[in-house]
Design a protein around this motif. Sequence first.
Motif, PDB file in Angstrom:
ATOM      1  N   ASN A 231       0.808  -1.149   0.044  1.00  0.00           N
ATOM      2  CA  ASN A 231      -0.001   0.011  -0.004  1.00  0.00           C
ATOM      3  C   ASN A 231       0.903   1.207  -0.112  1.00  0.00           C
ATOM      4  O   ASN A 231       0.470   2.465   0.337  1.00  0.00           O
ATOM      5  N   ARG A 232       2.154   1.268  -0.541  1.00  0.00           N
ATOM      6  CA  ARG A 232       2.874   2.242  -0.858  1.00  0.00           C
ATOM      7  C   ARG A 232       2.076   3.344  -1.969  1.00  0.00           C
ATOM      8  O   ARG A 232       1.505   2.593  -2.721  1.00  0.00           O
ATOM      9  N   TRP A 233       2.278   4.391  -2.222  1.00  0.00           N
ATOM     10  CA  TRP A 233       1.702   5.201  -3.243  1.00  0.00           C
ATOM     11  C   TRP A 233       2.198   4.511  -4.633  1.00  0.00           C
ATOM     12  O   TRP A 233       1.235   4.612  -5.521  1.00  0.00           O
ATOM     13  N   PRO A 234       3.348   4.099  -5.081  1.00  0.00           N
ATOM     14  CA  PRO A 234       3.693   3.500  -6.241  1.00  0.00           C
ATOM     15  C   PRO A 234       2.813   2.144  -6.392  1.00  0.00           C
ATOM     16  O   PRO A 234       2.271   1.943  -7.558  1.00  0.00           O
ATOM     17  N   ASP A 235       2.561   1.397  -5.457  1.00  0.00           N
ATOM     18  CA  ASP A 235       1.575   0.214  -5.623  1.00  0.00           C
ATOM     19  C   ASP A 235       0.119   0.746  -5.875  1.00  0.00           C
ATOM     20  O   ASP A 235      -0.288   0.194  -6.788  1.00  0.00           O
ATOM     21  N   TYR A 236      -0.287   1.698  -5.113  1.00  0.00           N
ATOM     22  CA  TYR A 236      -1.826   2.286  -5.684  1.00  0.00           C
ATOM     23  C   TYR A 236      -1.822   2.633  -6.996  1.00  0.00           C
ATOM     24  O   TYR A 236      -2.626   2.376  -7.783  1.00  0.00           O
ATOM     25  N   LEU A 237      -0.512   3.364  -7.492  1.00  0.00           N
ATOM     26  CA  LEU A 237      -0.416   3.844  -8.874  1.00  0.00           C
ATOM     27  C   LEU A 237      -0.448   2.738  -9.986  1.00  0.00           C
ATOM     28  O   LEU A 237      -1.009   2.753 -10.855  1.00  0.00           O
ATOM     29  N   ALA A 238       0.244   1.730  -9.547  1.00  0.00           N
ATOM     30  CA  ALA A 238       0.330   0.673 -10.429  1.00  0.00           C
ATOM     31  C   ALA A 238      -1.042  -0.254 -10.302  1.00  0.00           C
ATOM     32  O   ALA A 238      -1.428  -0.573 -11.685  1.00  0.00           O
ATOM     33  N   ARG A 239      -1.691  -0.131  -9.575  1.00  0.00           N
ATOM     34  CA  ARG A 239      -3.266  -0.634  -9.449  1.00  0.00           C
ATOM     35  C   ARG A 239      -4.175   0.145 -10.294  1.00  0.00           C
ATOM     36  O   ARG A 239      -5.030  -0.404 -11.164  1.00  0.00           O
ATOM     37  N   ARG A 240      -3.954   1.509 -10.302  1.00  0.00           N
ATOM     38  CA  ARG A 240      -4.867   2.347 -11.132  1.00  0.00           C
ATOM     39  C   ARG A 240      -4.335   2.231 -12.502  1.00  0.00           C
ATOM     40  O   ARG A 240      -5.346   2.181 -13.349  1.00  0.00           O
ATOM     41  N   LEU A 241      -3.153   2.180 -12.792  1.00  0.00           N
ATOM     42  CA  LEU A 241      -2.675   1.952 -14.228  1.00  0.00           C
ATOM     43  C   LEU A 241      -3.271   0.634 -14.668  1.00  0.00           C
ATOM     44  O   LEU A 241      -3.628   0.689 -15.981  1.00  0.00           O
ATOM     45  N   ALA A 242      -3.213  -0.469 -14.018  1.00  0.00           N
ATOM     46  CA  ALA A 242      -3.649  -1.724 -14.472  1.00  0.00           C
ATOM     47  C   ALA A 242      -5.069  -1.649 -14.875  1.00  0.00           C
ATOM     48  O   ALA A 242      -5.598  -2.350 -15.885  1.00  0.00           O
ATOM     49  N   THR A 243      -5.810  -0.967 -13.964  1.00  0.00           N
ATOM     50  CA  THR A 243      -7.260  -0.660 -14.045  1.00  0.00           C
ATOM     51  C   THR A 243      -7.460   0.020 -15.224  1.00  0.00           C
ATOM     52  O   THR A 243      -8.500  -0.096 -16.177  1.00  0.00           O
ATOM     53  N   HIS A 244      -6.881   1.107 -15.509  1.00  0.00           N
ATOM     54  CA  HIS A 244      -7.132   1.879 -16.650  1.00  0.00           C
ATOM     55  C   HIS A 244      -6.545   1.588 -18.220  1.00  0.00           C
ATOM     56  O   HIS A 244      -7.346   1.725 -18.715  1.00  0.00           O
ATOM     57  N   TYR A 245      -5.270   1.089 -18.087  1.00  0.00           N
ATOM     58  CA  TYR A 245      -5.002   0.400 -19.248  1.00  0.00           C
ATOM     59  C   TYR A 245      -4.705  -1.011 -19.524  1.00  0.00           C
ATOM     60  O   TYR A 245      -4.432  -1.450 -20.660  1.00  0.00           O
ATOM     61  N   GLY A 246      -5.145  -1.773 -18.669  1.00  0.00           N
ATOM     62  CA  GLY A 246      -4.960  -3.390 -18.889  1.00  0.00           C
ATOM     63  C   GLY A 246      -3.651  -3.759 -19.131  1.00  0.00           C
ATOM     64  O   GLY A 246      -2.648  -3.352 -18.541  1.00  0.00           O
ATOM     65  N   ASP A 247      -3.559  -4.706 -19.964  1.00  0.00           N
ATOM     66  CA  ASP A 247      -2.143  -5.117 -20.473  1.00  0.00           C
ATOM     67  C   ASP A 247      -1.380  -4.096 -21.063  1.00  0.00           C
ATOM     68  O   ASP A 247      -0.090  -4.282 -21.072  1.00  0.00           O
ATOM     69  N   GLU A 248      -1.888  -3.039 -21.356  1.00  0.00           N
ATOM     70  CA  GLU A 248      -0.980  -1.910 -21.993  1.00  0.00           C
ATOM     71  C   GLU A 248      -0.589  -0.896 -20.779  1.00  0.00           C
ATOM     72  O   GLU A 248       0.138   0.137 -21.247  1.00  0.00           O
ATOM     73  N   ALA A 249      -0.657  -1.241 -19.487  1.00  0.00           N
ATOM     74  CA  ALA A 249      -0.261  -0.340 -18.621  1.00  0.00           C
ATOM     75  C   ALA A 249       1.384  -0.349 -18.453  1.00  0.00           C
ATOM     76  O   ALA A 249       1.884  -1.377 -18.442  1.00  0.00           O
ATOM     77  N   PRO A 250       1.897   0.856 -18.052  1.00  0.00           N
ATOM     78  CA  PRO A 250       3.380   0.691 -17.925  1.00  0.00           C
ATOM     79  C   PRO A 250       3.663   0.353 -16.554  1.00  0.00           C
ATOM     80  O   PRO A 250       2.767   0.117 -15.823  1.00  0.00           O
TER      81      PRO A 250
END
Length: 443
Positions: A231-250
């Motif tokens: 639950n670090r902010w980079p972890d939350y960011l990774a989850r947001r990116l995965a939700t938003h971009y799916g397989d194409e998330a950075p």
Amino acid sequence: MRMTKGIVIATLSVLIGVPVLIEAQETSMSWVGTWSTGPLALDAPPPSQPPAAGLTAVVNVKNQTLRQIVHTSIAGDMVRVSLSNRYGDSPLKIGGAHIAQRHDGTMIRPGSHLTFNGHPSVTIEAGSTALSDAVTLDVPALGDLAIDLFFPGDIWEASSPATIHSSALTTNYVSVSGNHLGVADLPVDTTIQQWLFISRVDVLTDSSPGAIVTLGDSITDGTGSTPDTNNRWPDYLARRLATHYGDEAPSVLNVGIAGNRVLSHNAGLGILQRAGIPAPESNAPLNPNALFGPSALSRFNDDVLLQTGVTHIIVLETTNDIGMAFDAGTPTVEDLIAAHRTLIQRARAHGLKIYAGTLTPFEGAFYWTPEGEAKRAALNDWLRTSGAYDAVFDFDAAVRDPEHPTRFKANFHPGDWLHPNDAGYAAIADAIDLTLFSSARDK
């Protein structure tokens, strides 16, 4: 996700544990980091004492297997691991290595033994790293991998500093004596909350556009978040990116180091003692790479520019430069701005986009002063108005108390008035504009 198009298979085996050597030809596939950390040094202890350096204490590892857990950001069908002896001053012997998906706790699913240039063991010279051969493994996005390392000798026998990350906020496992590489349920002697000698995990992908590297101090490192929850902010960011971009998330690669500063190396144990934190007395020369790590300026090449697939950087760092100065006049705001301009110039020289977050409030923390608050306000004003960074995320506004803007919201910190808690880290991640990463593949 398929990984066969456009790939020449040089060596292939259906047996688990045999590496697959590949050469990409006429393909969009590329290696991208899925996990990383910011290494620092832990000095070898005197023979009669356990390893200790400020808040960091690592048990001895001798003829034992260390199972370390890392949390991925993007998926892939092939994986390789970077091991680091960056801060060691003598060779480091790794008797064997293994990687697998973590099932639960100490238990793993079937995985693959790692090799290094075809060899099952590796000796990493002082100041060097070793990159494993690629192996086939179904690496999930936002999942846990278990990396096993067997140490046939004593990691402290050469009195060489260990290359570690001191605040993993992740439970890792030290086995009873012996080589237990790849054992489904590791027989555990003890646990630690550090990462030892691992620095990066890469996956081969044809969908992710690249990696976002988050450079920072304890707030990026996740201090104050709940251990073993990612639950670090980079972890939350990774989850947001995965939700938003799916397989194409950075991917998101977190190289935050607690206590780190932009301008200066390790501040020494005096900072801990001034904060009322017990720290061992030592007359030994200060290792600039220990405890709080080398400055962001000095580690920028290794920890940021050399990350696999990096396209973007997010900087959240300078609070310690300000706070650890207490009421001293230096560093000045001009010094801090010059340091940030240097980071920007070095990123752009490599064709990277570089963003920053405003500094979060810290009134109530042990090193807050009115002089420091004035510097924070001035630097935040420069970040918001100068246009120097490619974009700025207002983390300060996301977590401050609107009735007392030099302090955190009461429900956004764990009690120290310096670090966010899980809710505070989520608010920081929510302040990031995801559309700024939509064209990462083209940058």
